[in-house]
Design an enzyme around this catalytic site. Structure first.
Site, short mmCIF file in Angstrom:
data_model
loop_
_atom_site.label_atom_id
_atom_site.label_comp_id
_atom_site.label_asym_id
_atom_site.label_seq_id
_atom_site.Cartn_x
_atom_site.Cartn_y
_atom_site.Cartn_z
N GLU A 117 -5.47 -4.92 10.71
CA GLU A 117 -4.48 -3.87 10.89
C GLU A 117 -4.78 -3.11 12.18
OE1 GLU A 117 -2.42 -2.68 7.05
OE2 GLU A 117 -4.21 -1.45 7.19
N HIS A 148 -9.73 1.19 5.02
CA HIS A 148 -8.44 1.38 5.70
C HIS A 148 -8.64 2.34 6.88
CE1 HIS A 148 -4.33 2.65 6.47
NE2 HIS A 148 -3.96 1.55 5.85
N SER A 157 3.22 -1.81 10.23
CA SER A 157 4.68 -1.74 10.45
C SER A 157 5.42 -3.04 10.10
CB SER A 157 4.98 -1.35 11.91
OG SER A 157 4.49 -0.06 12.18
N GLY A 167 2.12 2.47 10.68
CA GLY A 167 3.05 3.58 10.50
C GLY A 167 3.74 4.01 11.78
N LYS A 209 0.05 4.26 -0.32
CA LYS A 209 -0.64 5.44 0.24
C LYS A 209 -0.46 6.64 -0.70
CE LYS A 209 -0.31 3.38 4.72
NZ LYS A 209 -0.26 3.51 6.16
N ASN A 249 0.86 -1.18 0.00
CA ASN A 249 0.00 0.00 0.00
C ASN A 249 0.90 1.24 0.00
OD1 ASN A 249 -1.83 2.03 0.49
ND2 ASN A 249 -2.38 1.36 2.56
N GLU A 257 -7.02 4.75 7.90
CA GLU A 257 -6.85 6.18 7.57
C GLU A 257 -8.13 6.73 6.94
OE1 GLU A 257 -3.19 5.68 5.41
OE2 GLU A 257 -2.20 5.20 7.30
P1 PGA Z 1 2.62 0.49 7.59
O1 PGA Z 1 1.20 0.65 6.91
O2 PGA Z 1 3.21 -0.82 7.11
O3 PGA Z 1 3.41 1.68 7.14
O4 PGA Z 1 2.41 0.45 9.07
C1 PGA Z 1 0.34 -0.45 6.77
C2 PGA Z 1 -0.97 0.01 6.19
O5 PGA Z 1 -1.44 1.10 6.55
O6 PGA Z 1 -1.60 -0.69 5.38
#
Ligand code: PGA
Length: 263
Positions: free
Chosen positions: A166, A94, A212, A172, A11, A9, A96
């Site tokens: 997640e 997601h 992460s 993140g 983003k 992803n 976010e």
């Molecule tokens: P990240 O993001 O690996 O940077 O923690 C995962 C995601 O949001 O799908």
């Protein structure tokens, strides 16, 4: 045997030429394996050019979001109908999108239905916040997120579904979950699906872990019971790390230990 799914992803990162360069590097570094599906989720603008650049035996594409109506006066939106020739998957719900863009259970439910209506597999993201975990609400949160998203879905559809666990506190942040936490969440999610659709359908749903993930932690998750792949954010923007993660997925699938695990 189900394929292991490794999803990157990106983003809101990389313009068209940067994205093309990253795909070029990934192309050089990732081998095609029949039992590993590698999926790239670039920003919307990059999907069209990348669809011409990629070899679809090597990479599939995913959108990071889409609008649930098929067409009409919805300024600024892109529909699942418009994406269906370009992508195999769309990430839906997601954290976010839930938290920054206030997507509701109803929005997410409509998007899952729109994905299936347009022959696209939704990667439904679920996960609890730190406060919810500390308050002992994880089971309830996962249950609510799964059940509300699947309100209009048939058994045949649900069998194709991908759900990414997640935990919001791990996205993140570098604050990664443990494989046993991911296993437990996968079990809860599968039980929720089994209650609605039966055990056979629940067995077929692919559960990913995301939050992460790096080459150092990927193997532990991929060896966890009930985890069929990974949703990788930050590390998917680095071609070495992402290629390593795909390589680890192959090694785990074939019971080969990875170099970094022998040290
Ligand atoms: P990240 O993001 O690996 O940077 O923690 C995962 C995601 O949001 O799908």
């Amino acid at each position: 045997m189900q394929k292991t799914l490794i999803v990157g992803n990106w983003k809101m990162n990389l313009n068209v030429s940067q994205a093309s360069l990253l795909v070029h590097r990934l192309h050089e570094n990732i081998k095609i394996h029949r039992d590993i599906e590698v999926v790239l989720a670039p920003p919307m603008l990059n999907l069209q050019p990348l669809s011409l650049q990629i070899d679809r035996r090597q990479f599939k594409l995913a959108a990071q979001n889409a609008y649930h109506k098929d067409e009409g006066a919805y300024t600024g939106e892109v529909s699942f109908t418009m994406l269906h020739d370009l992508v195999h998957f769309v990430i839906v719900g997601h954290s976010e999108r839930r938290h920054i863009f206030d997507e509701s259970f109803d929005d997410i439910c409509a998007k899952v239905a729109a994905a299936f209506r347009n022959n696209i597999i939704p990667i439904l993201c679920v996960g609890e916040t730190k406060t919810e975990r500390l308050d002992g609400l994880m089971n309830q949160v996962l249950h609510d997120q799964v059940v509300t998203a699947l309100a209009n879905i048939t058994t045949t559809e649900v069998e194709k579904l991908v759900i990414a666990y997640e935990p919001v506190w791990a996205i993140g942040t570098g604050d990664v979950a443990t494989p046993s936490q991911a296993e437990k969440a996968a079990r809860i999610i599968k039980n929720n699906i089994a209650e609605l659709y039966g055990h056979d359908a629940a067995d077929k749903v692919t559960i990913l872990y995301g939050g992460s993930v790096t080459p150092d932690t990927a193997g532990g998750f991929l060896r966890s019971k009930g985890i069929g792949g990974l949703l990788v954010g930050g590390a998917s923007l680095n071609y070495r790390q992402f290629s390593d993660i795909v390589d680890i997925a192959y090694r785990v699938k074939h019971g080969i230990r990875h170099e970094r695990e022998r040290k």
